[in-house]
Scaffold this motif. Structure first.
Motif, PDB file in Angstrom:
ATOM      1  N   LYS A 114       0.861  -1.183   0.000  1.00  0.00           N
ATOM      2  CA  LYS A 114       0.000   0.000   0.000  1.00  0.00           C
ATOM      3  C   LYS A 114       0.896   1.231   0.000  1.00  0.00           C
ATOM      4  N   CYS A 115       0.441   2.269  -0.673  1.00  0.00           N
ATOM      5  CA  CYS A 115       1.247   3.486  -0.772  1.00  0.00           C
ATOM      6  C   CYS A 115       0.363   4.713  -0.616  1.00  0.00           C
ATOM      7  N   SER A 116       0.841   5.679   0.163  1.00  0.00           N
ATOM      8  CA  SER A 116       0.140   6.949   0.343  1.00  0.00           C
ATOM      9  C   SER A 116       1.126   8.085   0.123  1.00  0.00           C
ATOM     10  N   TRP A 117       0.607   9.248  -0.229  1.00  0.00           N
ATOM     11  CA  TRP A 117       1.414  10.432  -0.483  1.00  0.00           C
ATOM     12  C   TRP A 117       0.929  11.526   0.451  1.00  0.00           C
ATOM     13  N   GLU A 118       1.799  12.018   1.301  1.00  0.00           N
ATOM     14  CA  GLU A 118       1.411  13.044   2.260  1.00  0.00           C
ATOM     15  C   GLU A 118       0.757  14.211   1.517  1.00  0.00           C
ATOM     16  N   GLU A 119      -0.454  14.570   1.941  1.00  0.00           N
ATOM     17  CA  GLU A 119      -1.240  15.568   1.207  1.00  0.00           C
ATOM     18  C   GLU A 119      -0.516  16.913   1.096  1.00  0.00           C
ATOM     19  N   GLN A 165      -0.349  10.554  -8.876  1.00  0.00           N
ATOM     20  CA  GLN A 165      -0.502   9.314  -8.118  1.00  0.00           C
ATOM     21  C   GLN A 165      -0.637   8.116  -9.052  1.00  0.00           C
ATOM     22  N   GLU A 191      -6.222   7.252   2.740  1.00  0.00           N
ATOM     23  CA  GLU A 191      -5.303   8.142   2.040  1.00  0.00           C
ATOM     24  C   GLU A 191      -4.424   7.411   1.036  1.00  0.00           C
ATOM     25  N   ASP A 192      -4.562   6.105   0.923  1.00  0.00           N
ATOM     26  CA  ASP A 192      -3.741   5.341  -0.010  1.00  0.00           C
ATOM     27  C   ASP A 192      -4.161   5.615  -1.452  1.00  0.00           C
ATOM     28  N   CYS A 223       6.321  10.045   0.483  1.00  0.00           N
ATOM     29  CA  CYS A 223       5.484   8.881   0.186  1.00  0.00           C
ATOM     30  C   CYS A 223       5.788   7.771   1.177  1.00  0.00           C
TER      31      CYS A 223
END
Length: 237
Positions: A114-119, A165, A191-192, A223
């Motif tokens: 799983k991957c998220s990007w700080e907003e 993204q 948020e992913d 990320c």
């Protein structure tokens, strides 16, 4: 009484389940049902079974013990059927399909990424790299902007974020692709922006993990890559 089904294995699998117990309180006793050259690991199905931590852990422990000795088709938590005869009929009726899937899973494990990007970091990057976004933001902040500009900036940022993204998700999957035999993308939550499971052969596991670490280092703190595994191959059954 109803039967709880944990997993399907080949009939020649060792099925070493000493010391492992099934779901329920008190824990149920594990046993096997054979048919069609296959074997299902089952127990009695407790009444009122819910996904309590204790029972989910028991279900998982069965899969992990079996995986140590060979290929496994792990069933999702909560799978029940009427009785042993129903289990045996399912094994015999789909024996060729199950046997082929076991062969394809032999020597592999699942990893979930799983991957998220700080907003805030993503917004900063968009404002830094997009002239249009930066000009709109400057006008809004110095008071010369209009309500239409605020709306336009919001829409622009949303499009840019989605595009970036999607591109990053594609790049991550492509970087890991040489080290997997199959992959399964699912809808990300929260948020992913990426949720994907990989089926990784044992002889490529080391390179797969090394590539995952390298990707995390390249992306930096903006990320977050979360890699879980090895896991039973739920996503490929």
């Amino acid at each position: 009484m109803a039967v709880y089904v944990y997993s399907i294995i080949s009939e020649d699998h060792p099925a070493r389940l000493d010391g492992v117990h099934g779901v329920g309180d008190p824990p149920t006793t594990l046993r096997t049902v054979t048919g069609g050259g296959l074997c299902a690991v089952v127990s009695e199905a407790p009444e009122g079974l819910r996904a309590r931590r204790r029972d989910v852990a028991a279900h998982q422990e069965v899969q992990e013990r079996l995986m140590a000795d060979g290929a496994v088709l792990p069933l999702r938590f909560g799978m029940t059927t009427e009785d042993d005869d129903a289990v045996r009929a399912a094994l015999e009726g789909r024996a060729a399909e199950y046997a082929e899937r076991l062969r394809s899973l032999d020597g592999t494990t699942e990893y979930n990424l799983k991957c998220s990007w700080e907003e805030a970091a993503l917004l900063r990057r968009i404002l830094l790299e997009s002239d249009e976004a930066r000009e709109l933001n400057t006008a809004i902040r110095d008071g010369s902007g209009t309500p239409q500009m605020s709306l336009a900036l919001g829409e622009l940022v949303a499009r840019e974020a989605e595009t970036r993204q999607e591109a990053l998700a594609k790049g991550i999957v492509e970087a890991l692709h040489p080290y997997v035999s199959d992959e399964s993308v699912s809808a990300p939550g929260g948020e992913d922006f990426l949720s994907v499971s990989f089926l990784v052969p044992a002889d490529k596991e080391e390179m797969f993990l090394a590539t995952g670490i390298s990707l995390a280092n390249q992306l930096g703190e903006e990320c977050e890559i979360r890699l879980r595994g090895p896991l039973p191959p739920y996503s490929f059954v």
